[in-house]
Structure formats: structure tokens, C-alpha cells
Design a protein around this motif. Structure first.
Motif, mmCIF file in Angstrom:
data_model
loop_
_atom_site.group_PDB
_atom_site.id
_atom_site.type_symbol
_atom_site.label_atom_id
_atom_site.label_comp_id
_atom_site.label_asym_id
_atom_site.label_seq_id
_atom_site.Cartn_x
_atom_site.Cartn_y
_atom_site.Cartn_z
ATOM 1 N N ASP A 44 0.891 -1.261 -0.119
ATOM 2 C CA ASP A 44 0.045 0.082 -0.120
ATOM 3 C C ASP A 44 0.886 1.279 0.036
ATOM 4 N N ILE A 45 1.825 1.508 1.115
ATOM 5 C CA ILE A 45 2.524 2.552 0.901
ATOM 6 C C ILE A 45 3.542 2.664 -0.137
ATOM 7 N N SER A 46 4.184 1.651 -0.613
ATOM 8 C CA SER A 46 4.999 1.684 -1.805
ATOM 9 C C SER A 46 4.240 2.171 -3.280
ATOM 10 N N GLU A 47 2.934 1.664 -3.338
ATOM 11 C CA GLU A 47 2.215 2.220 -4.307
ATOM 12 C C GLU A 47 1.661 3.659 -4.297
ATOM 13 N N ALA A 48 1.623 3.907 -2.979
ATOM 14 C CA ALA A 48 1.452 5.364 -2.848
ATOM 15 C C ALA A 48 2.654 6.204 -3.262
ATOM 16 N N ILE A 49 3.800 5.901 -3.050
ATOM 17 C CA ILE A 49 4.915 6.571 -3.283
ATOM 18 C C ILE A 49 5.110 6.212 -4.796
ATOM 19 N N ARG A 50 4.550 5.454 -5.428
ATOM 20 C CA ARG A 50 5.057 5.336 -6.800
ATOM 21 C C ARG A 50 4.276 6.194 -7.552
ATOM 22 N N LYS A 51 3.133 6.467 -6.971
ATOM 23 C CA LYS A 51 2.020 7.621 -7.812
ATOM 24 C C LYS A 51 2.902 8.950 -7.758
ATOM 25 N N VAL A 52 3.752 9.322 -6.700
ATOM 26 C CA VAL A 52 4.467 10.466 -6.609
ATOM 27 C C VAL A 52 5.573 10.544 -7.482
ATOM 28 N N ILE A 53 6.339 9.142 -7.428
ATOM 29 C CA ILE A 53 7.426 9.208 -8.454
ATOM 30 C C ILE A 53 7.059 9.593 -9.731
ATOM 31 N N PHE A 58 5.287 16.489 -11.921
ATOM 32 C CA PHE A 58 6.648 16.653 -11.269
ATOM 33 C C PHE A 58 7.701 16.844 -11.855
ATOM 34 N N THR A 59 7.779 17.558 -12.742
ATOM 35 C CA THR A 59 8.883 17.780 -13.656
ATOM 36 C C THR A 59 10.122 18.478 -12.956
ATOM 37 N N ALA A 60 9.937 19.027 -11.746
ATOM 38 C CA ALA A 60 10.874 19.647 -10.902
ATOM 39 C C ALA A 60 11.755 18.471 -10.057
ATOM 40 N N MET A 61 11.277 17.367 -10.193
ATOM 41 C CA MET A 61 11.850 16.483 -9.214
ATOM 42 C C MET A 61 13.422 16.439 -9.316
ATOM 43 N N THR A 62 14.042 16.392 -8.294
ATOM 44 C CA THR A 62 15.685 16.123 -8.331
ATOM 45 C C THR A 62 15.785 14.792 -8.461
ATOM 46 N N ASP A 63 17.269 14.396 -9.197
ATOM 47 C CA ASP A 63 17.377 13.046 -9.314
ATOM 48 C C ASP A 63 17.483 12.283 -8.068
ATOM 49 N N GLU A 64 18.006 13.290 -7.240
ATOM 50 C CA GLU A 64 18.371 12.542 -5.935
ATOM 51 C C GLU A 64 17.150 12.565 -4.982
ATOM 52 N N CYS A 65 16.024 13.079 -5.266
ATOM 53 C CA CYS A 65 14.652 12.753 -4.617
ATOM 54 C C CYS A 65 14.149 11.638 -5.212
ATOM 55 N N ARG A 154 6.457 10.166 -15.851
ATOM 56 C CA ARG A 154 7.677 10.951 -15.975
ATOM 57 C C ARG A 154 8.857 10.507 -16.511
ATOM 58 N N ILE A 155 9.017 8.918 -16.150
ATOM 59 C CA ILE A 155 10.153 8.347 -16.429
ATOM 60 C C ILE A 155 10.128 8.001 -18.280
ATOM 61 N N GLU A 156 8.995 7.598 -18.600
ATOM 62 C CA GLU A 156 8.710 7.337 -19.973
ATOM 63 C C GLU A 156 8.913 8.407 -20.851
ATOM 64 N N GLN A 157 8.850 9.296 -20.221
ATOM 65 C CA GLN A 157 8.875 10.927 -21.142
ATOM 66 C C GLN A 157 10.311 11.371 -21.185
#
Ligand code: TYD
Length: 208
Positions: A44-53, A58-65, A154-157
């Protein structure tokens, strides 16, 4: 850990889901208890994190984040899903794992391996897969197969150069980790790939 831990790696559209379905059916036929799970996600928690990633806004997400979020999702997924299944003697089939971070965040984004190893150390130290199947199909062909990149993802793009670096990263990782990360040539039909995988896993004593 008692159960077998089998992970699937490769570029977008390499056919991981199809091959995981085939393998799961094979294990079911033979009465081998197993679970099918994925990263990022699988709890459950990891699927929620997946949505954010993966959120395309969220084009401004840093590589480290990004790398830390994948590692966070992985730690929770291990605790909630993978470790209990392995402890119960089940085979775990997991769509992506640690080598995705080395390939995408390492070779794709350019983050250092040392940093990635550190933030993933909980996963790597205790739960290296018995085998990581690298489904080898160059990204240009793979995107062709799946009719282009997903606009919402975001990753596929991230662009053709990024996916080329990821692919070349996988090739290097397969040389670096020959015992674990095994290249599977996927230029044939999905049924040929299925047979190659079954043969490989049987030879390693990982399936009945
Ligand atoms: P997903 O839709 O599951 O892609 P695929 O079907 O190709 O597996 O999305 C997962 C995305 O996350 C995919 O683009 C690869 C990326 N990823 C990383 O960049 N690092 C990681 O550690 C993991 C697990 C996935």
C-alpha cells in the motif's frame, strides 16, 4: 530467506509483464507457491510512493529525490511483501528491483553507484535476488512494440537518449554481475523468450 527470489529487468516495453504472467502460470501448474509483485509498488505505502515518483506533473523532481523515493518504496515493499513471502518459502516474482535503480538513476540520470548502493543498502545487503532476468531488447524497438511512450509517465517521457543510456547501463551491469544479472535475448517471439527463461531457471534449480 527460504523462497526463491526472481526479478525481471529491462527497458520499457521489453515484455516483462508478459513473461511474468507466463512464469506465474508455469509455477501454478506445478503447484509451486509464489507471489507476483512489482517495483515501485507492491504494497500500500509503496504504491502511494509510486504515484508520486511517476506523476507527470512533477517535472521539478531532483534526481536525488527520485532515487531516494525508489529506495524508500523498495524498503517498504521488502518489509511488507517480499520478506514475508520468502520467509514462508514462496517464490517471489518481482517486476524490477535494485538493478533498475543502478540502470535508470545510475546510468540514466548519472548518479554515483556509491550513493545508490548506500541508499539501497538495506535491500542489497539482505535480499539480493537469486537471479535477475535482463530482458534484452533495445529501447527503440521496445517503444515501437508498445506504440510510443506514455505521456502521463515522468520516466517514460525522459527521452530517447536517456533510455539509450539505461539500456547500455544494463549491458554493463550484466557484465559486472554475471552471476545474478542474466541477459535474455528477446529478439525472438514471446514464446521463444518464455522457453529460454524456463530453461535458464531450471538449469539454476530455481523452478521445478
Ligand atoms: P512501470 O510502469 O512499472 O514501467 P515498466 O512497465 O517499464 O516496468 O514504471 C516503472 C518505472 O520506474 C520505469 O520507467 C522504470 C522506473 N524505475 C526506476 O527508474 N528506478 C527503479 O529503481 C525502479 C524500480 C523503476
Amino acid at each position: 530467506m527460504k523462497g526463491k527470489f526472481i526479478t525481471f529487468e529491462g527497458c520499457e516495453g521489453a515484455g516483462k509483464s508478459t513473461q511474468m504472467r507466463f512464469l506465474s502460470a508455469y509455477l501454478t501448474e506445478r503447484g509451486i507457491p509464489h507471489i507476483v509483485t512489482r517495483e515501485p509498488g507492491g504494497s500500500d505505502i509503496s504504491e502511494a510512493i509510486r504515484k508520486v515518483i511517476l506523476d507527470g506533473r512533477f517535472t521539478a523532481m531532483t534526481d536525488e529525490c527520485e532515487a531516494l523515493l525508489y529506495a524508500a518504496a523498495r524498503a517498504q515493499h521488502l518489509a511488507d511483501t517480499v520478506a514475508p513471502a520468502l520467509a514462508a518459502g514462496k517464490t517471489v516474482l518481482c517486476d524490477r528491483y535494485i538493478f533498475s535503480s543502478y540502470a535508470y538513476q545510475g546510468y540514466g540520470r548519472g548518479l554515483g553507484r556509491r550513493f545508490l548502493q548506500d541508499i539501497n543498502s538495506y535491500a542489497v545487503a539482505q535480499f539480493m535476488p537469486d537471479v535477475a532476468l535482463f530482458l534484452d531488447i533495445p529501447p527503440a524497438r521496445a517503444f515501437e512494440r508498445k506504440h510510443g511512450a506514455d505521456r502521463e509517465d515522468r520516466i517514460e517521457q525522459a527521452g530517447a537518449d536517456f533510455h539509450r543510456r539505461v539500456y547500455e547501463g544494463y549491458l554493463r551491469l550484466a557484465e559486472e554481475y554475471p552471476e545474478i544479472l542474466v541477459r535474455v535475448d528477446c529478439s525472438g517471439t514471446k514464446f521463444e523468450t518464455k522457453d529460454k527463461i524456463a530453461q535458464l531457471l531450471r538449469a539454476r534449480g530455481l523452478i521445478g
